[in-house]
Design an enzyme around this catalytic site. Structure first.
Site, PDB file in Angstrom:
ATOM      1  N   ASP A 178     -35.369  66.635  15.227  1.00 22.36           N
ATOM      2  CA  ASP A 178     -35.324  66.107  13.863  1.00 22.36           C
ATOM      3  C   ASP A 178     -36.071  64.784  13.779  1.00 22.36           C
ATOM      4  O   ASP A 178     -35.724  63.910  12.992  1.00 22.36           O
ATOM      5  CB  ASP A 178     -33.860  65.922  13.422  1.00 22.36           C
ATOM      6  CG  ASP A 178     -33.724  65.669  11.937  1.00 22.36           C
ATOM      7  OD1 ASP A 178     -34.590  66.133  11.174  1.00 22.36           O
ATOM      8  OD2 ASP A 178     -32.759  64.996  11.529  1.00 22.36           O
ATOM      9  N   CYS A 244     -23.194  85.866  -2.620  1.00 27.08           N
ATOM     10  CA  CYS A 244     -22.432  84.611  -2.593  1.00 27.08           C
ATOM     11  C   CYS A 244     -23.300  83.432  -3.024  1.00 27.08           C
ATOM     12  O   CYS A 244     -24.431  83.266  -2.573  1.00 27.08           O
ATOM     13  CB  CYS A 244     -21.892  84.357  -1.187  1.00 27.08           C
ATOM     14  SG  CYS A 244     -20.951  82.815  -1.032  1.00 27.08           S
ATOM     15  N   CYS A 247     -22.212  77.757  -2.241  1.00 29.29           N
ATOM     16  CA  CYS A 247     -22.850  76.480  -1.919  1.00 29.29           C
ATOM     17  C   CYS A 247     -23.534  75.877  -3.140  1.00 29.29           C
ATOM     18  O   CYS A 247     -23.501  74.657  -3.341  1.00 29.29           O
ATOM     19  CB  CYS A 247     -23.842  76.642  -0.768  1.00 29.29           C
ATOM     20  SG  CYS A 247     -25.141  77.872  -1.030  1.00 29.29           S
ATOM     21  N   CYS A 251     -22.227  72.006  -4.770  1.00 32.23           N
ATOM     22  CA  CYS A 251     -23.030  70.786  -4.631  1.00 32.23           C
ATOM     23  C   CYS A 251     -22.672  69.795  -5.730  1.00 32.23           C
ATOM     24  O   CYS A 251     -22.853  70.086  -6.920  1.00 32.23           O
ATOM     25  CB  CYS A 251     -24.518  71.124  -4.688  1.00 32.23           C
ATOM     26  SG  CYS A 251     -25.573  69.672  -4.474  1.00 32.23           S
ATOM     27  N   CYS A 294     -23.291  64.412   3.283  1.00 33.12           N
ATOM     28  CA  CYS A 294     -22.424  65.282   2.478  1.00 33.12           C
ATOM     29  C   CYS A 294     -22.334  66.636   3.161  1.00 33.12           C
ATOM     30  O   CYS A 294     -23.341  67.179   3.615  1.00 33.12           O
ATOM     31  CB  CYS A 294     -22.993  65.424   1.064  1.00 33.12           C
ATOM     32  SG  CYS A 294     -22.037  66.495  -0.036  1.00 33.12           S
ATOM     33  N   CYS A 297     -21.591  71.730   0.751  1.00 33.54           N
ATOM     34  CA  CYS A 297     -22.162  73.082   0.728  1.00 33.54           C
ATOM     35  C   CYS A 297     -21.786  73.867   1.980  1.00 33.54           C
ATOM     36  O   CYS A 297     -21.696  75.103   1.945  1.00 33.54           O
ATOM     37  CB  CYS A 297     -23.674  73.030   0.538  1.00 33.54           C
ATOM     38  SG  CYS A 297     -24.585  72.226   1.882  1.00 33.54           S
ATOM     39  N   CYS A 301     -18.847  77.412   2.601  1.00 32.06           N
ATOM     40  CA  CYS A 301     -19.535  78.610   3.089  1.00 32.06           C
ATOM     41  C   CYS A 301     -18.573  79.487   3.893  1.00 32.06           C
ATOM     42  O   CYS A 301     -17.978  79.023   4.878  1.00 32.06           O
ATOM     43  CB  CYS A 301     -20.726  78.223   3.957  1.00 32.06           C
ATOM     44  SG  CYS A 301     -21.597  79.651   4.671  1.00 32.06           S
TER      45      CYS A 301
END
Length: 409
Positions: A178, A244, A247, A251, A294, A297, A301
Site C-alpha cells: 500500500d 446484496c 455496504c 456508508c 471507517c 461497509c 457485509c
C-alpha cells in the site's frame, strides 16, 4: 527494484552453489517453485498467496474514468503515475508476474469478545456497531489500532522474497505494501485471492474482507493462478455479492456512489486520513465519532461473519484505542500523541489532523439526539473544546473545527 531487474533475465549462468538461475527454470521447476512459495507464505501467516500475470488492461478504462471524475480527491499520487498503476511492467521494469498476499488483521481478542452482564458473548461486529452508536466513543478503524501494517506486511513479504532467492538465486523483485500506485485489488482478484466487492474491497469466502493485501513484483515467469470470477452484476453466474447492497446503504456519507465505485472525496477514510485541510462542513455531521478511518461497509457485509483473527500479535490493540473516549484522546498533548502513536499508522496524519478529527467527533456528540449524552458528559466536552480554543498554540485548522463544534454547545 530491490535488485537489478535485468539480472535474472539476462544472466543464464547457474549460481555458484549450483542452483539454476531463474531464467533457466523449466516449467516443472517453476510449478514446483510456485507451490513452495505458497507453502512458505502460509508459514509466514499469510491467509492466501496467489500469482498473476501483469495484464490489467481491462481495468484501465475504469481507472481513467475514475481519475477524470476527480474521485481521487487530493490523492495526486494516484493520477501522477497515470496508467502505470494498471501496467506493472511499466511501473517496475522487467516484471513478469505478481505475487499477491493476504494477511488478516483482526486482533485475536476481537473475535473472542467479552461476555455481557448476562454472560453471553456478542458478535464482535455488534460490539463495533455499539461503539459507533455511542456519541462519546472515539472510533478508530480496526486495522489502525495496533502496529503500523506497512511495517508488518513489508517485513513478511521481504522474508518471502528472501526465501525465493535462497531457492533460485538472485532475481529481480520489488515489494509493495500500500506504498505505491498498485491496483492491488485487481491483482489479487486476478491471482485468485478473492473478488472485488461492491464496496471496492477484496472479499474472500472464508475470510471476509478484514485483511491487508501486499505484492511482490517478480521477473520470474511463474505459472499464473486462475482468476476469481468477478461479481460484475447480480445476474452474473457464480456472483459472490449477488443482489446484496448492504455496504452501499451503510456508508454514512454515501461515498459508495454505485456498486464497485467509491468517490474518495466523500469517504470517511479519505476525509480523516488523506485530506490535509478543512473537512467540508456538510460532511462533518455524517462522520459521527469516527476519528480515523471507517469500517461501516465491512461491518454490514455478510461475508465478514467469516472474518479471521490475525496470525500475529502486531495488530493487537494498543493504548486502549478500542475503548477510548473522544475527550480522552482530545486531551492528549503533542508529546503524548507522538509517544503513544510511535509505530502506529495513525502517526502519519500528525497531531494537527488528529485534533481536527476529534473536534468533529466532539461537535457531533454535542449534536447528538436528546438523551444521547448526559449533562456531565456534555459539560466535559464543552470544557475540553474551550480549553483547546484558549491554547495560543492551536493551529488555524484545529481552531476552525473546534469553533464549529462549539456552535452546538
Amino acid at each position: 527494484m530491490d535488485r537489478n531487474p535485468e539480472l535474472a533475465i539476462a544472466d543464464a549462468r547457474p549460481s555458484q552453489d549450483g542452483r539454476a538461475a531463474p531464467s533457466r527454470l523449466d516449467d516443472a521447476q517453476l510449478a514446483e517453485l510456485a507451490s513452495r512459495i505458497k507453502a512458505w507464505g502460509r508459514e509466514l501467516g499469510f491467509g492466501a498467496i496467489g500469482i498473476s500475470d501483469t495484464d490489467l488492461s481491462e481495468a484501465e478504462a475504469g481507472l481513467a474514468a475514475w481519475l477524470e471524475a476527480g474521485c481521487h480527491g487530493e490523492m495526486d499520487y494516484m493520477a501522477k503515475h497515470g496508467m502505470k498503476r494498471a501496467r506493472p511492467a511499466e511501473l517496475v521494469a522487467g516484471t513478469r508476474r505478481v505475487i499477491s498476499a493476504r494477511l488478516a488483521y483482526l486482533p485475536a481478542g476481537t473475535l473472542d469478545g467479552a461476555p455481557d452482564a448476562q454472560g453471553a458473548r456478542r458478535d464482535w461486529r455488534a460490539r463495533e456497531a455499539a461503539r459507533i452508536a455511542d456519541p462519546q466513543a472515539a472510533v478508530v478503524s480496526v486495522y489502525a489500532r495496533g502496529r503500523d501494517y506497512h511495517k508488518v506486511l513489508r517485513n513478511r513479504l521481504q522474508t518471502l522474497a528472501e526465501r525465493i532467492e535462497a531457492e533460485i538465486g538472485a532475481f529481480g523483485h520489488r515489494v509493495f505494501t500500500d506504498s505505491a500506485p498498485v491496483l492491488e485489488v485487481e491483482l489479487a482478484q486476478k491471482a485468485g485471492v478473492g473478488w472485488r466487492g461492491k464496496h471496492t474491497l477484496l472479499l474472500q469466502r472464508d475470510a471476509g474482507s478484514f485483511f491487508f493485501l501486499g505484492e511482490i513484483y517478480v521477473d520470474v515467469p511463474l505459472p499464473a493462478d486462475a482468476q476469481t470470477s468477478p461479481d460484475a452484476a447480480p445476474e452474473t453466474p457464480g456472483a459472490h455479492c449477488g443482489s446484496c447492497t448492504r455496504c452501499l446503504g451503510a456508508c454514512p456519507t454515501g461515498a459508495i456512489v454505485a456498486p464497485y465505485r467509491v468517490d474518495a472525496r466523500r469517504c470517511i477514510s479519505y476525509l480523516t486520513i488523506e485530506l490535509h485541510g478543512s473537512i467540508p462542513e456538510p460532511l462533518r455531521p455524517l462522520i459521527g465519532n469516527r476519528v480515523y478511518g471507517c469500517d461501516d461497509c465491512q461491518l454490514v457485509c455478510p461475508w465478514n461473519k467469516f472474518a479471521q483473527a490475525a496470525p500475529v500479535a502486531d495488530f493487537d490493540v494498543r493504548h486502549g484505542l478500542d475503548r477510548a473516549s473522544l475527550v480522552e484522546l482530545f486531551e492528549w498533548t503533542a508529546e503524548q500523541f507522538d509517544e503513544r502513536m510511535q509505530g502506529s499508522a495513525i502517526r502519519r496524519i500528525g497531531y494537527e489532523r488528529w485534533l481536527r478529527n476529534l473536534a468533529v467527533g466532539l461537535g457531533n456528540a454535542l449534536r447528538a439526539a436528546p438523551g444521547g449524552i448526559g449533562p456531565d458528559a456534555r459539560a466535559a466536552i464543552v470544557a475540553a473544546l474551550r480549553a483547546r480554543l484558549d491554547d495560543p498554540c492551536v493551529s488555524a485548522l484545529v481552531r476552525e473545527h473546534v469553533e464549529w463544534a462549539l456552535r452546538a454547545a
